[in-house]
Enzyme design. Structure first.
Site: not given
Ligand SMILES: Cc1cc2nc3c(=O)[nH]c(=O)nc-3n(C[C@H](O)[C@H](O)[C@H](O)COP(=O)(O)OP(=O)(O)OC[C@H]3O[C@@H](n4cnc5c(N)ncnc54)[C@H](O)[C@@H]3O)c2cc1C
Length: 323
Positions: A142, A145-146
């Site tokens: 990302c 992000c980084d």
């Molecule tokens: C290395 C890295 C660094 C990042 N740094 C930043 C940052 O500094 N700032 C920022 O704003 N964004 C950052 N991001 C992006 C950010 O993490 C994502 O945009 C954000 O986490 C998305 O949130 P979400 O809730 O949509 O999904 P996610 O955080 O992806 O969570 C998905 C959830 O769904 C669950 N899940 C999946 N399938 C199932 C299923 N079948 N049943 C039950 N549960 C399930 C998973 O276990 C997880 O808990 C970063 C991403 C990465 C990879």
């Protein structure tokens, strides 16, 4: 499905990232008594990063796992029940007011009046051992992000699509030099994005090039590049490596029931979080291939809880509910 395993709830939240937890905070404060299943990655993608610097409200930044634990505590304070478990199958109703069913870990079924899907999207990596070892130590998926952590430093980015091109130009604004590795002899990105890349002076664009090895023990110190036509290898000094070869939305389990884009992202209606099925809502990265940030995921988590609450209220007052 045996009867003694059935549980009927008002609101099921699938996924425990920023979208799921924000939905949980709003849904529990609206008395929907949500139950959340965390999936395989409790806390979501942010648990894989050390430093979150751009989430509003943390002037000194915060590490990802701590931030997610705080979100969990906040959701639990209002009565959200957080359970470890994976949704492995769903049977969604097509009727307004219908009951949706979800199977947890291939064994227990839950029945819910509303479902909020926040299962996120998983970044794709190259799969090299050196890349995996240095994730969080200079290897990131990302740039937005980084990228800031590599201000005025030399970095590399892998990928040839629109996202890679966009992230390369984003990094070029912050970093002193960006080496961009494209595996083929052309980019998949649109012509406009290609122009942007080639017109940016500090992007060194290399075709037919791929990562042979990421160099460094604890942190990224360099990159060995392989030219896949000539077989030549070259080492360059970098401190950050960005992988921009795409994301895979976690929607396998919803296939055939919910409308999706070709690449698997869930389709939501207009500015809402409504899917094609009444009472089923989607928030966070699973429905957003554009922004994919914690704050935008949290924003749509809030929207999903409000949409769920309004959907239930309309049913209760026998108003017409739009699907
Ligand atoms: C290395 C890295 C660094 C990042 N740094 C930043 C940052 O500094 N700032 C920022 O704003 N964004 C950052 N991001 C992006 C950010 O993490 C994502 O945009 C954000 O986490 C998305 O949130 P979400 O809730 O949509 O999904 P996610 O955080 O992806 O969570 C998905 C959830 O769904 C669950 N899940 C999946 N399938 C199932 C299923 N079948 N049943 C039950 N549960 C399930 C998973 O276990 C997880 O808990 C970063 C991403 C990465 C990879």
């Amino acid at each position: 499905m045996s009867d003694n395993k059935l549980e009927r709830i008002k609101c099921l939240i699938i996924g425990s990232g920023p979208a799921g937890y924000t939905a949980a905070i709003y849904a529990s404060r609206a008395d929907l008594k949500p139950i959340m299943y965390t999936g395989m990655e409790p806390g979501g993608q942010l648990t894989t990063t050390t430093e979150v610097d751009n989430f509003p409200g943390y002037p000194e930044g915060i590490d990802g796992p701590t931030m997610m634990m705080q979100l969990q505590k906040q959701a639990e304070r209002f009565g959200t029940e957080v359970r470890i478990g994976m949704v492995t199958e769903v049977e969604f109703s097509k009727e307004v007011g219908g009951i949706h069913k979800a199977c947890i870990d291939n064994s227990t079924w839950v029945e819910a009046e509303t479902v909020i899907i926040s299962t996120g999207a998983t970044a794709k990596y190259l799969g090299l051992p050196s890349e995996q070892r240095l994730r969080g130590g200079g290897v990131s998926a990302c740039a937005v992000c980084d990228g800031f952590f590599y201000k005025n430093q030399e970095v590399a980015i892998v990928g040839g699509g629109d996202t890679a091109a966009e992230e390369a130009t984003y990094l070029a604004n912050i970093c002193s030099k960006v080496t961009m590795l494209v595996r083929k002899d052309e980019m998949r990105a649109s012509k406009a994005m290609q122009h942007r890349v080639t017109n940016t002076k500090n992007i060194d664009l290399r075709y037919n090039s791929q990562v042979d090895e990421v160099l460094g023990e604890q942190v990224v110190e360099g990159l060995r590049i392989l030219n896949n036509v000539t077989g030549e290898k070259e080492e360059i000094n970098i401190t950050g490596l960005f992988i921009a070869i795409g994301h895979k939305p976690n929607t396998e389990v919803f296939k055939g029931q919910l409308d999706m884009h070709e690449d698997g992202y869930l389709i939501t209606q207009g500015k809402s979080t409504k899917t094609n099925l009444p009472g089923v809502f989607a928030s966070g990265d699973v429905q957003d291939k554009e922004y994919r940030q914690a704050v935008t995921a949290a924003g749509t988590g809030c929207m999903a809880a409000l949409d769920a609450e309004r959907y239930l209220a309309a049913i209760e007052s026998k108003e017409e509910v739009s699907a």
